[in-house]
Design a protein around this motif. Structure first.
Motif, PDB file in Angstrom:
ATOM      1  N   LYS A  69      -3.194   3.712  -3.099  1.00 34.82           N
ATOM      2  CA  LYS A  69      -3.251   2.472  -3.867  1.00 34.82           C
ATOM      3  C   LYS A  69      -2.799   1.332  -2.965  1.00 34.82           C
ATOM      4  O   LYS A  69      -1.706   1.369  -2.408  1.00 34.82           O
ATOM      5  N   LYS A  70      -3.629   0.327  -2.850  1.00 32.10           N
ATOM      6  CA  LYS A  70      -3.323  -0.786  -1.957  1.00 32.10           C
ATOM      7  C   LYS A  70      -2.267  -1.721  -2.524  1.00 32.10           C
ATOM      8  O   LYS A  70      -1.601  -2.414  -1.787  1.00 32.10           O
ATOM      9  N   ASP A  71      -2.102  -1.750  -3.821  1.00 36.18           N
ATOM     10  CA  ASP A  71      -1.218  -2.738  -4.445  1.00 36.18           C
ATOM     11  C   ASP A  71       0.041  -2.132  -5.053  1.00 36.18           C
ATOM     12  O   ASP A  71       0.710  -2.768  -5.846  1.00 36.18           O
ATOM     13  N   LYS A  72       0.389  -0.902  -4.677  1.00 34.52           N
ATOM     14  CA  LYS A  72       1.527  -0.229  -5.308  1.00 34.52           C
ATOM     15  C   LYS A  72       2.373   0.497  -4.279  1.00 34.52           C
ATOM     16  O   LYS A  72       1.941   0.788  -3.183  1.00 34.52           O
ATOM     17  N   SER A  73       3.574   0.836  -4.712  1.00 33.60           N
ATOM     18  CA  SER A  73       4.436   1.753  -3.980  1.00 33.60           C
ATOM     19  C   SER A  73       5.250   2.505  -5.029  1.00 33.60           C
ATOM     20  O   SER A  73       5.151   2.231  -6.212  1.00 33.60           O
ATOM     21  N   GLY A  74       6.037   3.465  -4.589  1.00 34.71           N
ATOM     22  CA  GLY A  74       6.810   4.254  -5.544  1.00 34.71           C
ATOM     23  C   GLY A  74       5.943   5.128  -6.426  1.00 34.71           C
ATOM     24  O   GLY A  74       6.241   5.351  -7.598  1.00 34.71           O
ATOM     25  N   LEU A  75       4.871   5.652  -5.869  1.00 37.63           N
ATOM     26  CA  LEU A  75       3.900   6.411  -6.679  1.00 37.63           C
ATOM     27  C   LEU A  75       4.445   7.729  -7.208  1.00 37.63           C
ATOM     28  O   LEU A  75       4.120   8.120  -8.329  1.00 37.63           O
ATOM     29  N   MET A  94       0.849  -1.183   0.000  1.00 32.51           N
ATOM     30  CA  MET A  94       0.000   0.000   0.000  1.00 32.51           C
ATOM     31  C   MET A  94       0.887   1.236   0.000  1.00 32.51           C
ATOM     32  O   MET A  94       1.958   1.242   0.588  1.00 32.51           O
ATOM     33  N   ALA A  95       0.400   2.250  -0.641  1.00 31.21           N
ATOM     34  CA  ALA A  95       1.084   3.541  -0.624  1.00 31.21           C
ATOM     35  C   ALA A  95       0.044   4.654  -0.657  1.00 31.21           C
ATOM     36  O   ALA A  95      -0.975   4.546  -1.335  1.00 31.21           O
ATOM     37  N   ALA A  96       0.330   5.692   0.102  1.00 30.02           N
ATOM     38  CA  ALA A  96      -0.494   6.894   0.090  1.00 30.02           C
ATOM     39  C   ALA A  96       0.392   8.029  -0.401  1.00 30.02           C
ATOM     40  O   ALA A  96       1.463   8.273   0.141  1.00 30.02           O
ATOM     41  N   ILE A  97      -0.069   8.675  -1.444  1.00 33.45           N
ATOM     42  CA  ILE A  97       0.635   9.854  -1.949  1.00 33.45           C
ATOM     43  C   ILE A  97      -0.261  11.046  -1.617  1.00 33.45           C
ATOM     44  O   ILE A  97      -1.460  11.039  -1.896  1.00 33.45           O
ATOM     45  N   LEU A  98       0.338  12.027  -0.949  1.00 34.01           N
ATOM     46  CA  LEU A  98      -0.421  13.160  -0.456  1.00 34.01           C
ATOM     47  C   LEU A  98       0.274  14.441  -0.889  1.00 34.01           C
ATOM     48  O   LEU A  98       1.475  14.600  -0.694  1.00 34.01           O
ATOM     49  N   ASN A  99      -0.487  15.319  -1.498  1.00 33.45           N
ATOM     50  CA  ASN A  99       0.000  16.633  -1.912  1.00 33.45           C
ATOM     51  C   ASN A  99      -0.615  17.652  -0.968  1.00 33.45           C
ATOM     52  O   ASN A  99      -1.835  17.664  -0.778  1.00 33.45           O
ATOM     53  N   PHE A 100       0.237  18.476  -0.348  1.00 31.70           N
ATOM     54  CA  PHE A 100      -0.336  19.486   0.542  1.00 31.70           C
ATOM     55  C   PHE A 100       0.491  20.756   0.566  1.00 31.70           C
ATOM     56  O   PHE A 100       1.671  20.771   0.216  1.00 31.70           O
ATOM     57  N   ALA A 101      -0.188  21.814   0.954  1.00 31.93           N
ATOM     58  CA  ALA A 101       0.443  23.108   1.202  1.00 31.93           C
ATOM     59  C   ALA A 101      -0.079  23.590   2.541  1.00 31.93           C
ATOM     60  O   ALA A 101      -1.265  23.474   2.835  1.00 31.93           O
ATOM     61  N   ILE A 102       0.837  24.089   3.352  1.00 33.78           N
ATOM     62  CA  ILE A 102       0.457  24.625   4.660  1.00 33.78           C
ATOM     63  C   ILE A 102       1.344  25.828   4.947  1.00 33.78           C
ATOM     64  O   ILE A 102       2.550  25.787   4.696  1.00 33.78           O
ATOM     65  N   PHE A 103       0.726  26.893   5.418  1.00 33.68           N
ATOM     66  CA  PHE A 103       1.496  28.093   5.716  1.00 33.68           C
ATOM     67  C   PHE A 103       0.698  29.019   6.631  1.00 33.68           C
ATOM     68  O   PHE A 103      -0.536  28.959   6.663  1.00 33.68           O
ATOM     69  N   PRO A 104       1.397  29.891   7.372  1.00 34.97           N
ATOM     70  CA  PRO A 104       0.692  30.867   8.206  1.00 34.97           C
ATOM     71  C   PRO A 104       0.119  31.979   7.335  1.00 34.97           C
ATOM     72  O   PRO A 104       0.751  32.407   6.378  1.00 34.97           O
ATOM     73  N   MET A 105      -1.073  32.410   7.692  1.00 34.29           N
ATOM     74  CA  MET A 105      -1.712  33.475   6.909  1.00 34.29           C
ATOM     75  C   MET A 105      -1.493  34.857   7.515  1.00 34.29           C
ATOM     76  O   MET A 105      -1.879  35.849   6.918  1.00 34.29           O
ATOM     77  N   ASP A 106      -0.874  34.911   8.662  1.00 30.47           N
ATOM     78  CA  ASP A 106      -0.725  36.199   9.343  1.00 30.47           C
ATOM     79  C   ASP A 106       0.729  36.670   9.422  1.00 30.47           C
ATOM     80  O   ASP A 106       1.081  37.449  10.299  1.00 30.47           O
ATOM     81  N   LYS A 107       1.560  36.223   8.477  1.00 30.07           N
ATOM     82  CA  LYS A 107       2.984  36.567   8.508  1.00 30.07           C
ATOM     83  C   LYS A 107       3.448  37.298   7.260  1.00 30.07           C
ATOM     84  O   LYS A 107       4.634  37.317   6.951  1.00 30.07           O
ATOM     85  N   GLY A 153       3.356  23.412  -3.406  1.00 28.85           N
ATOM     86  CA  GLY A 153       3.106  22.493  -2.308  1.00 28.85           C
ATOM     87  C   GLY A 153       4.187  21.429  -2.256  1.00 28.85           C
ATOM     88  O   GLY A 153       5.213  21.527  -2.932  1.00 28.85           O
ATOM     89  N   THR A 154       3.929  20.407  -1.463  1.00 29.24           N
ATOM     90  CA  THR A 154       4.865  19.307  -1.308  1.00 29.24           C
ATOM     91  C   THR A 154       4.105  17.996  -1.418  1.00 29.24           C
ATOM     92  O   THR A 154       3.025  17.841  -0.843  1.00 29.24           O
ATOM     93  N   ILE A 155       4.676  17.074  -2.160  1.00 34.51           N
ATOM     94  CA  ILE A 155       4.107  15.743  -2.319  1.00 34.51           C
ATOM     95  C   ILE A 155       4.902  14.807  -1.423  1.00 34.51           C
ATOM     96  O   ILE A 155       6.131  14.809  -1.463  1.00 34.51           O
ATOM     97  N   ILE A 156       4.215  14.018  -0.619  1.00 33.83           N
ATOM     98  CA  ILE A 156       4.875  13.015   0.196  1.00 33.83           C
ATOM     99  C   ILE A 156       4.272  11.658  -0.121  1.00 33.83           C
ATOM    100  O   ILE A 156       3.122  11.557  -0.544  1.00 33.83           O
ATOM    101  N   GLU A 157       5.071  10.611   0.059  1.00 30.37           N
ATOM    102  CA  GLU A 157       4.582   9.246  -0.108  1.00 30.37           C
ATOM    103  C   GLU A 157       4.854   8.483   1.171  1.00 30.37           C
ATOM    104  O   GLU A 157       5.981   8.496   1.683  1.00 30.37           O
TER     105      GLU A 157
END
Length: 103
Positions: free
Chosen positions: A80-86, A1-14, A42-46
């Motif tokens: 994806k339950k049957d993959k890695s290296g996404l 199984m592999a989870a690939i997640l794309n996210f952006a996070i930042f402070p809005m008051d700086k 953003g940043t993609i993590i697996e």
């Protein structure tokens, strides 16, 4: 199984120069040992599981929370339950069709 997640996070008051804050999050991701790819938006993590991927987002929030009264985060995920290296696999799939894409 592999989870690939794309996210952006930042402070809005700086203000509009957020590199000092975002770099703290990227440093944490690098130290996590997970595969990742920094992009301009953003940043993609697996991660092996959804929980591990979401933990990185939670930890990113915990990095910013003490220094900001307002934090923005957006994310999307593909599991994806049957993959890695996404991360590499998705790019390779396109490059097989059209050639190098990230010059």
């Amino acid at each position: 199984m592999a989870a690939i997640l794309n996210f952006a996070i930042f402070p809005m008051d700086k203000g509009s120069n957020l590199g000092d804050y975002v770099s703290k999050v990227i440093q944490h991701i690098r130290e996590s040992g997970l595969d990742y790819q920094l992009t301009p938006m953003g940043t993609i993590i697996e991660a092996p599981t959804v929980g591990e991927a979401l933990k990185v987002v939670e930890e990113a929030y915990e990095i910013l929370e003490p220094i900001s009264d307002r934090i923005y985060c957006v994310m999307n995920m593909d599991v994806k339950k049957d993959k890695s290296g996404l991360i590499k696999g998705k790019i390779a799939s396109i490059e097989e069709r059209i050639g190098e894409v990230n010059k």
